[in-house]
Design a protein around this motif. Structure first.
Motif, PDB file in Angstrom:
ATOM      1  N   ASP A  84    -176.934 -61.822 -37.572  1.00  8.33           N
ATOM      2  CA  ASP A  84    -178.413 -61.330 -37.711  1.00  8.33           C
ATOM      3  C   ASP A  84    -178.676 -59.906 -37.911  1.00  8.33           C
ATOM      4  O   ASP A  84    -179.393 -59.440 -38.833  1.00  8.33           O
ATOM      5  N   LYS A  85    -177.903 -59.048 -37.086  1.00  3.28           N
ATOM      6  CA  LYS A  85    -177.704 -57.608 -37.500  1.00  3.28           C
ATOM      7  C   LYS A  85    -177.310 -57.087 -38.745  1.00  3.28           C
ATOM      8  O   LYS A  85    -178.059 -56.369 -39.306  1.00  3.28           O
ATOM      9  N   VAL A  86    -176.395 -57.816 -39.240  1.00  6.61           N
ATOM     10  CA  VAL A  86    -175.814 -57.495 -40.694  1.00  6.61           C
ATOM     11  C   VAL A  86    -176.690 -57.941 -41.646  1.00  6.61           C
ATOM     12  O   VAL A  86    -177.002 -56.915 -42.359  1.00  6.61           O
ATOM     13  N   ILE A  87    -177.322 -58.903 -41.735  1.00  9.14           N
ATOM     14  CA  ILE A  87    -178.195 -59.431 -42.565  1.00  9.14           C
ATOM     15  C   ILE A  87    -179.656 -58.654 -42.499  1.00  9.14           C
ATOM     16  O   ILE A  87    -179.908 -58.362 -43.712  1.00  9.14           O
ATOM     17  N   CYS A  88    -179.978 -58.343 -41.481  1.00  7.51           N
ATOM     18  CA  CYS A  88    -181.269 -57.376 -41.219  1.00  7.51           C
ATOM     19  C   CYS A  88    -180.864 -56.171 -42.116  1.00  7.51           C
ATOM     20  O   CYS A  88    -181.817 -55.560 -42.631  1.00  7.51           O
ATOM     21  N   SER A  89    -179.863 -55.550 -41.881  1.00  6.46           N
ATOM     22  CA  SER A  89    -179.364 -54.364 -42.531  1.00  6.46           C
ATOM     23  C   SER A  89    -179.456 -54.436 -43.944  1.00  6.46           C
ATOM     24  O   SER A  89    -180.074 -53.471 -44.805  1.00  6.46           O
ATOM     25  N   LEU A  90    -178.914 -55.407 -44.438  1.00 10.43           N
ATOM     26  CA  LEU A  90    -178.718 -55.977 -45.744  1.00 10.43           C
ATOM     27  C   LEU A  90    -180.138 -55.888 -46.404  1.00 10.43           C
ATOM     28  O   LEU A  90    -180.277 -55.355 -47.443  1.00 10.43           O
ATOM     29  N   VAL A  91    -180.868 -56.915 -46.007  1.00 10.39           N
ATOM     30  CA  VAL A  91    -182.171 -56.936 -46.483  1.00 10.39           C
ATOM     31  C   VAL A  91    -182.882 -55.938 -46.326  1.00 10.39           C
ATOM     32  O   VAL A  91    -184.030 -55.481 -47.310  1.00 10.39           O
ATOM     33  N   GLY A  92    -182.969 -54.914 -45.170  1.00  6.84           N
ATOM     34  CA  GLY A  92    -183.629 -53.762 -45.300  1.00  6.84           C
ATOM     35  C   GLY A  92    -183.221 -52.605 -46.447  1.00  6.84           C
ATOM     36  O   GLY A  92    -184.049 -52.172 -47.160  1.00  6.84           O
ATOM     37  N   ARG A  93    -181.793 -52.939 -46.729  1.00  9.81           N
ATOM     38  CA  ARG A  93    -181.515 -51.819 -47.977  1.00  9.81           C
ATOM     39  C   ARG A  93    -181.975 -52.209 -49.099  1.00  9.81           C
ATOM     40  O   ARG A  93    -182.457 -51.653 -50.188  1.00  9.81           O
ATOM     41  N   ILE A  94    -181.961 -53.674 -49.391  1.00 15.55           N
ATOM     42  CA  ILE A  94    -182.538 -54.114 -50.856  1.00 15.55           C
ATOM     43  C   ILE A  94    -183.956 -53.936 -50.780  1.00 15.55           C
ATOM     44  O   ILE A  94    -184.676 -53.564 -51.795  1.00 15.55           O
ATOM     45  N   THR A  95    -184.665 -54.303 -49.711  1.00 15.21           N
ATOM     46  CA  THR A  95    -186.402 -54.135 -50.182  1.00 15.21           C
ATOM     47  C   THR A  95    -186.727 -52.647 -49.838  1.00 15.21           C
ATOM     48  O   THR A  95    -187.997 -52.251 -50.585  1.00 15.21           O
ATOM     49  N   ALA A  96    -185.707 -51.943 -49.173  1.00 12.78           N
ATOM     50  CA  ALA A  96    -186.287 -50.423 -49.343  1.00 12.78           C
ATOM     51  C   ALA A  96    -186.066 -49.688 -50.651  1.00 12.78           C
ATOM     52  O   ALA A  96    -186.696 -48.802 -51.090  1.00 12.78           O
ATOM     53  N   VAL A  97    -185.065 -50.326 -51.589  1.00 10.26           N
ATOM     54  CA  VAL A  97    -185.057 -49.691 -53.046  1.00 10.26           C
ATOM     55  C   VAL A  97    -185.122 -50.669 -53.944  1.00 10.26           C
ATOM     56  O   VAL A  97    -184.715 -50.649 -55.233  1.00 10.26           O
ATOM     57  N   SER A  98    -186.174 -51.770 -53.639  1.00  6.56           N
ATOM     58  CA  SER A  98    -186.564 -52.872 -54.623  1.00  6.56           C
ATOM     59  C   SER A  98    -186.985 -52.448 -55.949  1.00  6.56           C
ATOM     60  O   SER A  98    -187.105 -53.004 -57.164  1.00  6.56           O
ATOM     61  N   ASP A  99    -187.726 -51.124 -55.665  1.00 13.37           N
ATOM     62  CA  ASP A  99    -188.321 -50.575 -57.129  1.00 13.37           C
ATOM     63  C   ASP A  99    -187.562 -49.296 -57.920  1.00 13.37           C
ATOM     64  O   ASP A  99    -188.368 -48.869 -58.557  1.00 13.37           O
ATOM     65  N   ALA A 100    -186.541 -49.425 -57.285  1.00 14.11           N
ATOM     66  CA  ALA A 100    -185.637 -48.225 -57.879  1.00 14.11           C
ATOM     67  C   ALA A 100    -184.411 -48.691 -58.265  1.00 14.11           C
ATOM     68  O   ALA A 100    -183.760 -49.689 -58.233  1.00 14.11           O
ATOM     69  N   SER A 101    -183.617 -47.731 -59.234  1.00 20.44           N
ATOM     70  CA  SER A 101    -182.356 -48.050 -59.701  1.00 20.44           C
ATOM     71  C   SER A 101    -181.159 -47.413 -59.137  1.00 20.44           C
ATOM     72  O   SER A 101    -181.233 -46.077 -59.314  1.00 20.44           O
ATOM     73  N   PRO A 102    -180.243 -48.147 -58.673  1.00 24.38           N
ATOM     74  CA  PRO A 102    -179.048 -47.267 -57.927  1.00 24.38           C
ATOM     75  C   PRO A 102    -178.243 -46.558 -58.886  1.00 24.38           C
ATOM     76  O   PRO A 102    -177.867 -45.311 -58.599  1.00 24.38           O
ATOM     77  N   SER A 103    -178.365 -46.827 -60.295  1.00 20.07           N
ATOM     78  CA  SER A 103    -177.845 -45.851 -61.108  1.00 20.07           C
ATOM     79  C   SER A 103    -178.233 -44.614 -61.525  1.00 20.07           C
ATOM     80  O   SER A 103    -177.515 -43.818 -61.903  1.00 20.07           O
ATOM     81  N   GLY A 104    -179.473 -44.541 -61.205  1.00 20.85           N
ATOM     82  CA  GLY A 104    -180.133 -43.049 -61.543  1.00 20.85           C
ATOM     83  C   GLY A 104    -180.398 -42.520 -60.209  1.00 20.85           C
ATOM     84  O   GLY A 104    -181.137 -41.199 -60.264  1.00 20.85           O
ATOM     85  N   SER A 105    -179.898 -42.662 -59.287  1.00 18.98           N
ATOM     86  CA  SER A 105    -179.838 -41.982 -57.809  1.00 18.98           C
ATOM     87  C   SER A 105    -178.331 -41.296 -57.602  1.00 18.98           C
ATOM     88  O   SER A 105    -177.559 -41.387 -57.802  1.00 18.98           O
TER      89      SER A 105
END
Length: 527
Positions: free
Chosen positions: A135-156
């Motif tokens: 649960d701890k690992v999945i929470c961290s994963l989901v938090g990362r996804i939702t935190a940058v859902s509107d941005a592109s990693p390639s441009g950062s």
């Protein structure tokens, strides 16, 4: 150190270890060796561990920790194994506390480190889940996804606090794929996970109010590109998980086209009845968005027809249950779609009359303004199915609403020998009704004071019914055709007469209004 204890790990491998060293850290080993000593006559002891999470690899990590006086290097790649074996082996000492402390640093892990840990966890889900680590690992994963859902990693920037985790060396697939929407950069990263892990992640995303449309797109992407599903059982499991997850999302999260694609992929895998029902319900809810190509689904083996008409009937029932008949526009779209489908399946020589009739009558009458397409489909059906009985023909033809047939179709029925004679009578009655309506309209134009609410049709209706009862259809069929054609001609002539009289009456009314205003017309000046 002495090697006085043999440990059989899951039947995979046998380890020779020091009983005192390992028992000092593991409560489970202390218990097992105590029981073995009480029943063994020899000095050498042997214990067997069943269901050890991580198997021989995890046990070897544990023994190194024990032999190193409770010290070991913990990393995201091995923390899952160490944490799970610490729970399983009841290691109340330093190993469990060390893994718990290391887990507190998850917010600082890179994206590849999180993925590495998840890949380990997916083989250890029961223990990893019960221990709280997953649960701890999945929470961290989901938090990362939702935190940058509107941005592109390639441009950062790799140093950016928001994107550092997603731009490390191990996470380059999404950055290179410009065809994927920037909010879906994580799609290709997660396809390496198994269906159980995907289910855990997606349910967590739904709880965190992630965009259901994005989730739906990912699930379809996973079904198409998931690399871990090689065996048929794994593919079936993946399909069932995806159907269940999609069913839990908003109804508009996945397009009708995608759902039909899911149906094509999942049907050969034979998912559970519950999953099939859920998928059919989702498709039925969006049935007005389907195309004819979507509906031409081959019948399953053992079914004596070309197309799976039973499936289409279930879609229609789901559509109506979901409120499809409450929207006139959606209902008419489905009516038009089914008219096209009827024309496709009608020539199927193995399609039973009752099944064909069920397709025609599946929708309420208000779904169609015109029944010409139904008439044409029945005409096709009767042309191929020449051996069905007159009774079956009459049942099929009873589905036609003759009041919604065009004059041309009514005329065609009168000449159509494939149809039962009774249908020509009904077409005649329909034409007489139209003729009577036109005559009534003409009379109203001639007599503006006529009461439109007065019912003058009762005597005419009785005469038509009596005529129908007395008619010998066998002898009078050809005569009926001629009469029907004559009625058709009269209808067209009266329609022309009505239009002409309407123009004359309109012109006369304008003249009358102009005269009542007190003005008089002036003589036209000579040019």
């Amino acid at each position: 150190m002495t090697c006085d204890l043999e440990v059989d790990v899951n039947g995979e491998e046998i380890f020779l270890v020091d009983k005192e060293v390992l028992s000092s850290f593991s409560g489970k080993l202390r218990e097992l060796t105590s029981k073995t000593l009480a029943t063994s006559a020899t000095r050498n002891l042997r214990v067997t561990l069943h269901g050890l999470p991580g198997g021989a690899e995890a046990f070897e990590l544990m023994t190194r920790f024990c032999y190193n006086n409770g010290r070991t290097q913990i990393s995201p790649s091995n923390i899952c194994l160490l944490h799970c074996i610490a729970h399983f082996m009841e290691m109340t000492g330093d190993l469990l506390s060390l893994t718990k402390k290391s887990l507190q640093g998850i917010p600082y892990w890179s994206w590849p480190e999180i993925m590495s840990c998840l890949k380990r966890c997916q083989d250890l889900i029961p223990v990893a889940s019960s221990s709280g680590m997953l649960d701890k690992v999945i929470c961290s994963l989901v938090g990362r996804i939702t935190a940058v859902s509107d941005a592109s990693p390639s441009g950062s920037s790799p140093e950016s606090s928001a994107f550092r985790f997603s731009c490390d060396t191990g996470s380059t697939t999404s950055a290179k794929n410009n065809s994927i929407h920037r909010g879906a950069w994580w799609f290709d990263e997660l396809v390496v996970l198994n269906p159980d892990m995907i289910e855990e992640i997606i349910r967590k995303m739904a709880v965190e109010k992630a965009n259901h449309v994005v989730i739906g797109r990912f699930l379809m992407h996973y079904l198409k590109n998931g690399g871990v599903c090689s065996a048929a059982a794994d593919k079936k499991k993946a399909a069932e998980v995806i159907i269940d997850l999609l069913y839990s999302l908003d109804g508009s999260s996945v397009s009708s086209k995608s759902l039909f694609g899911l149906l094509r992929v999942s049907s050969p895998l034979k998912p559970s009845k519950c999953c099939q029902t859920k998928l059919e319900s989702m498709i039925g809810n969006q049935f007005d968005q389907a195309t004819l190509d979507n509906l031409l689904i081959p019948a399953p083996s053992g079914m004596n027809s070309l197309y799976d008409v039973n499936l289409i009937l279930r879609f229609l029932r789901s559509f109506l249950r979901s409120g499809g008949r409450d929207s006139a526009n959606r209902l008419e779209q489905v009516g038009s779609l089914m008219d096209s489908y009827l024309a496709e399946v009608a020539p199927d020589s193995s399609l039973k009359p009752l099944k064909f009739l069920a397709l025609i009558t599946a929708l309420p009458d208000e779904a169609r303004d015109c029944h010409d397409a139904i008439y044409r489909a029945i005409d096709l059906y009767l042309e191929v199915h020449t051996r069905i009985s007159d009774e079956e023909k009459m049942k099929i033809c009873s589905a036609i609403n003759y009041e919604k047939l065009s004059s041309e179709s009514c005329k065609h029925i009168g000449r159509n020998t494939k149809f039962p004679s009774g249908t020509a009578v009904r077409a005649l009655i329909s034409q007489q009704t139209k003729l009577r309506s036109l005559l009534k309209g003409t009379d109203q134009l001639r007599k503006p004071g006529h009461d439109p609410d007065r019912d003058d049709d009762d005597d005419d209706d009785e005469q038509i019914i009596l005529y129908k009862k007395k008619l010998d259809l066998t002898r009078e069929h050809e005569k009926l055709k001629s009469q029907l054609q004559g009625m058709q001609w009269k209808v067209m002539e009266l329609e022309k007469m009505c239009r002409k009289m309407q123009r004359q009456m309109s012109k006369a009314m304008k003249t009358r209004i102009a005269g009542s205003s007190g003005s008089r017309s002036l003589p036209r000046l000579c040019s």
